[in-house]
Design an enzyme around this catalytic site. Structure first.
Site, PDB file in Angstrom:
ATOM      1  N   ILE A  82      -3.494  -1.367  35.635  1.00  0.00           N
ATOM      2  CA  ILE A  82      -3.399  -2.105  36.897  1.00  0.00           C
ATOM      3  C   ILE A  82      -4.389  -1.580  37.928  1.00  0.00           C
ATOM      4  O   ILE A  82      -4.414  -2.045  39.056  1.00  0.00           O
ATOM      5  CB  ILE A  82      -1.965  -2.062  37.478  1.00  0.00           C
ATOM      6  N   GLY A  83      -5.186  -0.600  37.578  1.00  0.00           N
ATOM      7  CA  GLY A  83      -6.156  -0.114  38.548  1.00  0.00           C
ATOM      8  C   GLY A  83      -7.016   0.980  37.961  1.00  0.00           C
ATOM      9  O   GLY A  83      -6.606   1.676  37.026  1.00  0.00           O
ATOM     10  N   ASN A  84      -8.226   1.102  38.515  1.00  0.00           N
ATOM     11  CA  ASN A  84      -9.139   2.141  38.054  1.00  0.00           C
ATOM     12  C   ASN A  84      -9.674   2.888  39.256  1.00  0.00           C
ATOM     13  O   ASN A  84     -10.172   2.271  40.185  1.00  0.00           O
ATOM     14  CB  ASN A  84     -10.291   1.511  37.281  1.00  0.00           C
ATOM     15  N   GLY A  86     -11.562   6.810  40.777  1.00  0.00           N
ATOM     16  CA  GLY A  86     -12.456   7.874  40.391  1.00  0.00           C
ATOM     17  C   GLY A  86     -11.777   8.939  39.539  1.00  0.00           C
ATOM     18  O   GLY A  86     -12.425   9.634  38.773  1.00  0.00           O
ATOM     19  N   GLY A  88      -9.167   8.338  37.424  1.00  0.00           N
ATOM     20  CA  GLY A  88      -8.575   7.830  36.203  1.00  0.00           C
ATOM     21  C   GLY A  88      -7.921   6.474  36.413  1.00  0.00           C
ATOM     22  O   GLY A  88      -7.884   5.962  37.532  1.00  0.00           O
ATOM     23  N   ALA A  89      -7.401   5.926  35.332  1.00  0.00           N
ATOM     24  CA  ALA A  89      -6.813   4.589  35.389  1.00  0.00           C
ATOM     25  C   ALA A  89      -5.313   4.663  35.656  1.00  0.00           C
ATOM     26  O   ALA A  89      -4.675   5.668  35.363  1.00  0.00           O
ATOM     27  CB  ALA A  89      -7.083   3.869  34.079  1.00  0.00           C
ATOM     28  N   THR A  90      -4.770   3.591  36.223  1.00  0.00           N
ATOM     29  CA  THR A  90      -3.332   3.507  36.487  1.00  0.00           C
ATOM     30  C   THR A  90      -2.727   2.414  35.619  1.00  0.00           C
ATOM     31  O   THR A  90      -3.318   1.343  35.453  1.00  0.00           O
ATOM     32  CB  THR A  90      -3.087   3.207  37.976  1.00  0.00           C
ATOM     33  N   LYS A 104      -0.513   7.178  36.669  1.00  0.00           N
ATOM     34  CA  LYS A 104      -1.943   7.458  36.865  1.00  0.00           C
ATOM     35  C   LYS A 104      -2.349   8.529  35.864  1.00  0.00           C
ATOM     36  O   LYS A 104      -1.873   9.658  35.912  1.00  0.00           O
ATOM     37  CB  LYS A 104      -2.235   7.909  38.298  1.00  0.00           C
ATOM     38  N   ASP A 200     -10.339   9.523  50.224  1.00  0.00           N
ATOM     39  CA  ASP A 200     -10.757   8.308  49.519  1.00  0.00           C
ATOM     40  C   ASP A 200      -9.959   7.103  50.001  1.00  0.00           C
ATOM     41  O   ASP A 200      -9.399   6.351  49.208  1.00  0.00           O
ATOM     42  CB  ASP A 200     -10.614   8.513  48.007  1.00  0.00           C
TER      43      ASP A 200
END
Ligand SMILES: *[C@@H]1O[C@H](CO)[C@@H](O)[C@H](O)[C@H]1NC(C)=O
Length: 355
Positions: A82-84, A86, A88-90, A104, A200
């Site tokens: 559901i998301g990327n 810096g 890592g991916a979620t 995450k 961030d």
């Protein structure tokens, strides 16, 4: 005559005895090595530093174990991503029917050491604010690291901004999102010990629920992964377009760098432009949403800044005031940028009347 033949039939010659003894010795050594290998492997798996325990900060009513978390993500299957970011991916993970969490998964090799990770994450686990995503637990070993957060069904602010043209823009909703995130940042900067710099802040790190309550995510990851405040080897932890100029140039990070990024998010939230919108290219290199908003304000064209429908519906004075607030968050001078606490105070003064 038959003597020697019989003798060699019943017994073995010294050469034969020697060969057999050597063979037995070699086999024994090999066996011992195999046993030793299996034993150490087993020991590593059960008691070594690769333990697969999940540390849980918040009870969600169902057990969170390594196996059921990984299973619920489909083995970190891309279809559940559901998301990327810096770090890592979620992944979305339905642990049991109706109970969904967000995982995450931290990219390999980004962290310095499991021990430091454990120490830092305890700090993050203690953070509690209504506008921060809740860190429910984590798993950290040499081979796999992931953080478990509550899942928010409304997606992130980047998606919200992209899909905004398909529905009416409500100033009250935009104001609430802006205030929620300002509150979360003010809490990280001022109220928690030790204070946390986000580093961030960007629309994809702001999550929404179904009622447009906003939650800040992604905080503390730079710290967690051992990028110390003064460490510059990995460069800037932020995202191009949202990073304060002094942070990008000198890697000097401060709460005012978060204020800058917040200002950019606020500008994006109010307009239809991105931080580095392709349409800015005609104005020359490095022209961004800050310069664009300053130009419009200077030329008395503030109206053109706002996303379609917002100017027509909203209170004009308050909209221009919020635009000025976003701009002052992004000025070069750190001492002129307000603190997040001051941003919260100003936004409260501009609260749309509720009805
Ligand atoms: C990932 O999920 C998709 C859709 O559910 C499925 O078709 C695919 O086989 C899965 N991939 C792996 C490697 O399990």
């Amino acid at each position: 005559m038959g003597g020697p033949t019989q003798e060699s039939g019943n017994g073995f010659s010294p050469i034969e005895i020697g060969s057999i003894t050597s063979a037995v010795a070699i086999v024994s050594v090999l066996l011992a090595l195999v046993v030793l290998f299996l034993y150490t492997r087993k020991w590593n798996r059960t008691q070594g530093p690769t333990g697969k325990e999940v540390t849980v900060f918040t009870n969600i009513g169902v057990p969170l174990t390594f196996e059921n978390v990984v299973l619920a993500t489909g083995g970190f299957n891309a279809s559940n991503c559901i998301g990327n970011g810096g770090f890592g991916a979620t992944y979305k993970a339905e642990i049991s029917p109706g109970i969904v969490v967000a995982i995450k998964r931290l990219s390999d090799g980004r962290f310095q050491g499991v021990q430091q990770f454990h120490a830092e994450i305890k700090t993050l686990g203690r953070l509690r604010h209504p506008n921060l995503v809740t860190l429910l637990g984590y798993q950290a070993s040499d081979t796999e690291m992931f953080l478990i957060y509550n899942y928010l069904a409304g997606g992130n602010l980047e998606k919200f901004i992209q899909e905004r043209s398909t529905r009416a823009v409500d100033w009250k909703v935009l104001h609430k999102i802006a205030l929620d995130i300002a509150r979360a940042l003010a809490y990280l900067h001022d109220q928690c010990v030790p204070r946390v710099l986000h580093r961030d802040v960007k629309p994809s790190n702001i999550l929404l629920d179904d009622d447009f309550n906003a939650y800040l995510s992604g905080f503390g990851l730079a710290r967690l992964l051992g990028t110390s405040e003064t460490h510059a080897t990995t460069g800037v932890a932020g995202t191009f377009g949202y990073v304060a100029p002094e942070y990008a140039l000198t890697c000097r990070v401060s709460d005012k760098a978060d204020v800058y990024s917040y200002g950019i998010v606020l500008l994006e939230l109010l307009s239809d432009k991105k931080a580095l919108d392709p349409s800015f290219s005609s104005y020359g290199n490095g022209f961004n949403i800050v310069q664009w908003s300053c130009m419009l304000l200077r030329q008395g064209r503030a109206k053109e800044f706002f996303t379609a429908g917002l100017w027509d519906a909203g209170p004009h004075d308050d909209l221009v005031e919020v635009l000025h607030l976003a701009v002052v968050c992004t000025v070069d001078s750190l001492s002129t940028r307000p603190t997040m606490r001051q941003v919260v105070r100003r936004l409260k003064q501009l609260q749309p009347p509720s009805c």
